[in-house]
Design a protein around this motif. Sequence first.
Motif, short mmCIF file in Angstrom:
data_model
loop_
_atom_site.label_atom_id
_atom_site.label_comp_id
_atom_site.label_asym_id
_atom_site.label_seq_id
_atom_site.Cartn_x
_atom_site.Cartn_y
_atom_site.Cartn_z
N ILE A 95 22.75 36.03 52.50
CA ILE A 95 23.15 35.38 51.25
C ILE A 95 22.04 34.41 50.83
O ILE A 95 21.51 33.66 51.67
N GLU A 96 21.67 34.47 49.56
CA GLU A 96 20.65 33.55 49.05
C GLU A 96 21.26 32.17 48.85
O GLU A 96 22.39 32.04 48.36
N CYS A 97 20.49 31.15 49.23
CA CYS A 97 20.97 29.78 49.15
C CYS A 97 19.91 28.89 48.50
O CYS A 97 18.78 28.81 49.00
N PRO A 118 21.28 33.55 56.29
CA PRO A 118 21.05 32.81 55.06
C PRO A 118 19.57 32.87 54.68
O PRO A 118 18.69 32.88 55.55
N VAL A 119 19.31 32.92 53.38
CA VAL A 119 17.93 32.96 52.87
C VAL A 119 17.76 31.79 51.92
O VAL A 119 18.44 31.71 50.89
N ALA A 149 20.80 25.13 59.39
CA ALA A 149 20.82 26.50 59.90
C ALA A 149 20.58 26.51 61.41
O ALA A 149 21.23 27.27 62.16
N ASN A 150 19.67 25.66 61.86
CA ASN A 150 19.38 25.58 63.29
C ASN A 150 20.52 24.92 64.07
O ASN A 150 20.88 25.37 65.16
N VAL A 151 21.10 23.88 63.49
CA VAL A 151 22.22 23.19 64.14
C VAL A 151 23.39 24.16 64.36
O VAL A 151 24.06 24.13 65.40
N LEU A 152 23.62 25.02 63.37
CA LEU A 152 24.75 25.96 63.43
C LEU A 152 24.43 27.21 64.25
O LEU A 152 25.28 28.08 64.41
N GLY A 153 23.21 27.30 64.75
CA GLY A 153 22.87 28.40 65.65
C GLY A 153 22.56 29.72 64.99
O GLY A 153 22.66 30.78 65.62
N TRP A 157 17.35 33.85 59.92
CA TRP A 157 17.39 33.24 58.60
C TRP A 157 16.01 33.39 57.97
O TRP A 157 15.03 33.68 58.66
N GLY A 158 15.96 33.25 56.66
CA GLY A 158 14.69 33.46 55.98
C GLY A 158 14.44 32.41 54.92
O GLY A 158 15.33 31.65 54.54
N VAL A 159 13.21 32.41 54.44
CA VAL A 159 12.84 31.54 53.33
C VAL A 159 12.06 32.35 52.31
O VAL A 159 11.35 33.30 52.66
#
Length: 379
Positions: A95-97, A118-119, A149-153, A157-159
């Motif tokens: 999903i784009e964020c 997440p992206v 994103a890192n906290v939630l494990g 993920w992408g950028v």
Amino acid sequence: MPFGLYVHFPFCRNKCSYCDFYKEKHNAHLEREFYHALRIETELAAEHPSVQQNTVTTIFIGGGTPNLTNLELLADWLGHLRRYVDVADTIEFSIECNPDAVTLESLETLKSFGVNRPVFGVQSFNTRLLKLLDRRHNPHDSQRAIYYANVLGFKNWGVDFIFGLPGQTAKMLSADLDQLLDFAPPHVSFYQLTVEEGTPLWHRVQRGTVRMPDQELTLALYRGGVERMAELGYHRYEVSSFAQPGFECKHNLSYWDGTSFLGLGPSAHSFLDNTRFANWPNVADYISSLKAGILPRAIDESGAEERMTEAIMLGLRTARGISRAAFADRFGAPIETQLDPRQYALLVESGHLIPERGVLRLSDEGIHLADEITRRLLK
């Protein structure tokens, strides 16, 4: 056979200067109407034999700004989807964020829905360049979103990152990449800024108030980014796509490989049974059509020649290139029927085009010039 599902969420808080994707100003009432229509479209689309007989293995929600969505409405639609479409137990769910709309709570809820990729539309960590793009977020928003994103494990993920912006220097891009790669994103989409006709950026360029960098500088910026990511172990598997090993975007690979995919939502495209069709790019028309029980689609009437050209253009953008056997299987003709023999020989001799082990691909240097080479190569 597996297939991918794309959903276009058509709402944004604002329109970025360079973006030509279909979107509307976010409106809670219209969003509710959109989801009602999406439920109907899902039911009608599920009647297609290719959808009935196959399994969704990737979902990608783009837009627009999908993470603005009403999460209850999204959860309701996901449940509806699974009642009508066979969704694999293990899927890649992207999903784009937009970073400014990311909260720890919303990202956690998306994860509970099955989102595992997440992206984040970071684009740049340079405040001046973000303003030029009319982005709402600031560098702190991007840093915070990645931290969440890192906290939630999230392991995957992408950028999205842009280069070739007006006024951008090699030093500015290097500083941007330093910040980005310190976060070690599993996937980076590294796009060249393009000026799309009719966008605010296009009007500024036409008026001369904004000047785009020349081709030589843009190519130098791209090469610098490629080299930097290669040094850190990123694999360039498509012109604009870089991944740590095992984190390539499966959904996007299906587009480049010619695999079937279904698009839902206004302006979404589909490719089923070797036929392309696109939904109307107007949310009001999309809603009214589906309320009447009619799919809001336009069929792409182009034929096999156009499909073959497209397959070559997309395939040569990828690191693995085009399988000659798969191409002949799909189209009933060898790939040579579509290629200019003189240009083919010249490009092979120059080392830009590499025929090997039943595959036709571009060299590392050739990929830098993929669009130009493909233009020359096609008859």
